[in-house]
Design a protein around this motif. Structure first.
Motif, short mmCIF file in Angstrom:
data_model
loop_
_atom_site.label_atom_id
_atom_site.label_comp_id
_atom_site.label_asym_id
_atom_site.label_seq_id
_atom_site.Cartn_x
_atom_site.Cartn_y
_atom_site.Cartn_z
N THR A 11 -88.62 -36.90 -59.18
CA THR A 11 -89.77 -36.92 -58.26
C THR A 11 -89.48 -37.81 -57.06
OG1 THR A 11 -90.76 -38.57 -59.70
CG2 THR A 11 -91.61 -36.34 -59.89
N ASP A 12 -88.68 -38.87 -57.25
CA ASP A 12 -88.27 -39.70 -56.10
C ASP A 12 -87.50 -38.87 -55.07
OD1 ASP A 12 -89.40 -41.92 -57.17
OD2 ASP A 12 -87.51 -42.90 -57.77
N ASP A 13 -86.63 -38.00 -55.57
CA ASP A 13 -85.87 -37.12 -54.66
C ASP A 13 -86.84 -36.24 -53.86
OD1 ASP A 13 -83.47 -38.04 -55.74
OD2 ASP A 13 -83.21 -36.33 -57.07
N LEU A 14 -87.78 -35.63 -54.58
CA LEU A 14 -88.74 -34.73 -53.92
C LEU A 14 -89.55 -35.47 -52.87
CD1 LEU A 14 -90.05 -32.79 -57.06
CD2 LEU A 14 -88.44 -31.97 -55.34
N GLU A 15 -89.99 -36.68 -53.22
CA GLU A 15 -90.80 -37.46 -52.27
C GLU A 15 -89.98 -37.88 -51.05
OE1 GLU A 15 -93.71 -39.17 -55.76
OE2 GLU A 15 -92.53 -40.63 -54.60
N ALA A 16 -88.72 -38.22 -51.28
CA ALA A 16 -87.87 -38.63 -50.16
C ALA A 16 -87.71 -37.49 -49.16
CB ALA A 16 -86.50 -39.08 -50.69
N VAL A 17 -87.50 -36.28 -49.69
CA VAL A 17 -87.34 -35.12 -48.81
C VAL A 17 -88.65 -34.81 -48.09
CG1 VAL A 17 -86.85 -32.63 -48.75
CG2 VAL A 17 -85.44 -34.16 -50.16
N GLN A 18 -89.73 -34.86 -48.85
CA GLN A 18 -91.05 -34.55 -48.27
C GLN A 18 -91.41 -35.52 -47.13
OE1 GLN A 18 -94.28 -34.54 -51.07
NE2 GLN A 18 -95.36 -32.94 -49.92
N ARG A 19 -91.10 -36.80 -47.34
CA ARG A 19 -91.38 -37.80 -46.29
C ARG A 19 -90.71 -37.42 -44.99
NH1 ARG A 19 -91.21 -41.78 -50.12
NH2 ARG A 19 -88.95 -42.10 -49.88
N VAL A 20 -89.45 -36.98 -45.07
CA VAL A 20 -88.72 -36.62 -43.85
C VAL A 20 -89.30 -35.34 -43.23
CG1 VAL A 20 -86.49 -36.00 -42.87
CG2 VAL A 20 -86.63 -37.76 -44.64
N LEU A 21 -89.62 -34.38 -44.07
CA LEU A 21 -90.19 -33.13 -43.55
C LEU A 21 -91.49 -33.41 -42.81
CD1 LEU A 21 -89.51 -30.65 -46.50
CD2 LEU A 21 -88.29 -30.80 -44.33
N ASN A 22 -92.25 -34.38 -43.30
CA ASN A 22 -93.51 -34.73 -42.65
C ASN A 22 -93.32 -35.61 -41.41
OD1 ASN A 22 -95.26 -33.32 -44.31
ND2 ASN A 22 -95.25 -34.95 -45.86
N SER A 23 -92.13 -36.21 -41.28
CA SER A 23 -91.91 -37.19 -40.21
C SER A 23 -91.66 -36.53 -38.86
CB SER A 23 -90.71 -38.07 -40.54
OG SER A 23 -89.50 -37.36 -40.27
N GLY A 24 -91.24 -35.26 -38.87
CA GLY A 24 -90.96 -34.59 -37.61
C GLY A 24 -89.47 -34.55 -37.27
N TRP A 25 -88.67 -35.41 -37.86
CA TRP A 25 -87.21 -35.39 -37.64
C TRP A 25 -86.58 -34.44 -38.65
CZ3 TRP A 25 -84.33 -37.01 -33.87
CH2 TRP A 25 -84.66 -38.16 -33.15
N LEU A 26 -86.07 -33.32 -38.23
CA LEU A 26 -85.43 -32.46 -39.22
C LEU A 26 -83.91 -32.53 -39.14
CD1 LEU A 26 -87.65 -29.27 -39.49
CD2 LEU A 26 -87.85 -31.48 -40.61
N THR A 27 -83.37 -32.56 -37.93
CA THR A 27 -81.91 -32.59 -37.80
C THR A 27 -81.42 -34.04 -37.82
OG1 THR A 27 -81.98 -32.46 -35.41
CG2 THR A 27 -81.90 -30.38 -36.61
N THR A 28 -80.51 -34.41 -36.92
CA THR A 28 -79.94 -35.76 -36.97
C THR A 28 -80.99 -36.81 -36.66
OG1 THR A 28 -77.90 -34.78 -36.18
CG2 THR A 28 -78.03 -37.18 -36.17
N GLY A 29 -81.34 -37.60 -37.66
CA GLY A 29 -82.34 -38.65 -37.49
C GLY A 29 -81.89 -39.91 -38.18
N PRO A 30 -82.83 -40.82 -38.43
CA PRO A 30 -82.46 -42.12 -38.99
C PRO A 30 -81.84 -42.06 -40.39
CG PRO A 30 -84.86 -41.86 -38.87
CD PRO A 30 -84.26 -40.72 -38.11
N ASN A 31 -82.19 -41.03 -41.17
CA ASN A 31 -81.65 -40.96 -42.53
C ASN A 31 -80.15 -40.66 -42.55
OD1 ASN A 31 -83.81 -41.20 -44.78
ND2 ASN A 31 -84.79 -40.10 -43.09
N VAL A 32 -79.66 -39.99 -41.49
CA VAL A 32 -78.22 -39.70 -41.46
C VAL A 32 -77.44 -41.01 -41.38
CG1 VAL A 32 -76.36 -38.53 -40.22
CG2 VAL A 32 -78.60 -37.43 -40.39
#
Ligand code: PLP
Length: 401
Positions: A11-32
């Motif tokens: 569930t941590d994995d799912l939440e981590a992905v969801q947070r980014v999808l909601n953040s507006g950054w889909l391509t190269t962003g801070p998580n890279v």
């Protein structure tokens, strides 16, 4: 049905992905950048460059090392196609050197004996997660002015010991560059994804360029555009405003997305626990499969690697001829009993494309062919329960009795 390999998603994995999808950054962003930093810290390398998959990582490693037409690149025949294909991508000749019959990895003595003068690169594969003998391979390569690229797609999170010291794969000094894959079947996943690590500033900046069209926005690196004709000064052509970029090399789009890197960060935090579960399963397999006649459990070249190998695969060897059943029959029987298996790998040079383009023939690497004819990879993944492991062991006993 228990497959031969499978990812673990929390569930941590799912939440981590969801947070980014909601953040507006889909391509190269801070998580890279964050994933690269965390991965570099984990393996102990100076640089880490995240890319779209392991094959892209191999390609940009070839480009960064300046390997191209007229060069030869030697790899293990006991690997996935990509380890050799990457040499073909840059116009070099993919070549193969036989494996050691114990580790199933490149044999340094054979590599040295058959060294050809046009060899500019060696791709050392860590089959099943067991570290290749990069220390010996690096010494041979450097005597001959060649690069070592370690294909550690099977060895994410692995390490080895040398002179009483621990060396993480991807951070040690016996490879110029190391590449990883985060395909779901590997030891941690980002869906598709890969990483290049290196301790060289120059190789890292070349790899970064190759990842993104050979483009840079770094003013320190600007060379200037082709200037206007003499006498003409066209302000619009020389102005280096905020939009400005330069292309220095022919590059590609091998970028990875920000949400994949968020998944990577979350998976990386569980990588050690994935590996310890793999080690437990391997221990049990070793204990309970070792006295089955006609079956040979995998061996490590060096006992110190026992707790340091990340075990992507558990590949046993079976004497199918003496057993009186073909490998297909054994696989089908196991499948009908709920046990999935896989055969890894067909020696790459036997593939029609390799025969057509380079004339390789059967018999080129006898140990690899011998290994292939007897290899069977059985289920190994961190979410296997104790009951799953027991089930696999008892069904193998049943089918081989
Ligand atoms: C998986 C794998 C690759 C390729 O990785 P992708 O991410 O699938 O492109 C390369 N080499 C080896 C040894 C692999 O197992």
């Amino acid at each position: 049905m228990i497959p031969y390999g499978k990812q673990s998603i929390s569930t941590d994995d799912l939440e981590a992905v969801q947070r980014v999808l909601n953040s507006g950054w889909l391509t190269t962003g801070p998580n890279v950048a964050e994933f690269e930093k965390a991965f570099a810290e984990y393996v102990g390398s100076k640089h880490a460059i995240a890319v779209s998959n392991g094959t892209a990582a191999l390609h940009i490693a070839m480009l960064a090392c300046g390997i191209g037409a007229g060069d030869r690149v030697v790899t293990s025949p006991n690997t996935f196609l990509a380890s050799a294909n990457a040499a073909g991508f840059v116009g070099a000749t993919p070549d193969f050197s036989d494996i050691d019959p114990v580790s199933y990895n490149l044999c340094p003595d054979t590599l040295q004996k058959n060294w050809k003068s046009d060899t500019r690169g060696v791709v050392a594969v860590d089959y099943a997660g067991q570290a290749a003998d990069t220390k010996s391979i690096f010494a041979i390569a450097k005597e001959n002015d060649a690069f070592v690229i370690e294909d550690a797609c099977h060895a994410v999170g692995g390490a080895f010991e040398s002179d009483g010291q621990l060396h993480k794969i991807g951070g040690h000094r016996w490879a110029d560059m190391t590449i990883f894959s985060f395909h779901p079947v590997k030891t941690m996943t980002t869906g598709e994804g890969g990483m290049v690590t290196t301790n060289s500033d120059d190789l890292a900046s070349s790899a970064r360029l190759a990842r993104n069209h050979g483009m840079t926005r770094d003013p320190d690196l600007f060379q200037g555009l082709v200037g206007p004709r003499s006498g003409q000064v066209v302000e619009g052509l020389v102005e280096k405003g905020p939009w400005y970029y330069e292309m220095h090399e022919l590059g590609y789009n091998y970028r990875i997305t920000d949400f994949q890197c968020a998944l990577g960060l979350s998976q990386l935090s569980r990588l050690d626990s994935f590996i310890s579960r793999r080690l437990e399963i391997v221990d049990q397999y070793n204990r309970e499969l070792k006295d089955i006649p006609l079956l040979q459990t995998p061996k490590l070249k060096d006992e110190t690697q026992e707790k340091l190998t990340s075990w992507h695969l558990y590949t046993v060897q079976i004497d199918f001829a003496v057993l009186g059943k073909s490998r297909t029959e054994v696989m089908n029987e196991l499948r009908s009993l709920g046990v999935g298996t896989q055969v890894l790998y067909i020696p790459v040079y036997l593939q029609p494309w390799y025969r057509k383009n380079y004339g390789y023939e059967a018999g080129y690497c006898r140990h690899a062919e011998d290994f292939y004819s007897r290899a069977l990879s059985i289920p190994l993944f961190p979410t296997m329960s104790d009951a799953d492991v027991d089930h696999v062991i008892s069904r193998i006993r049943q089918v081989l009795s």
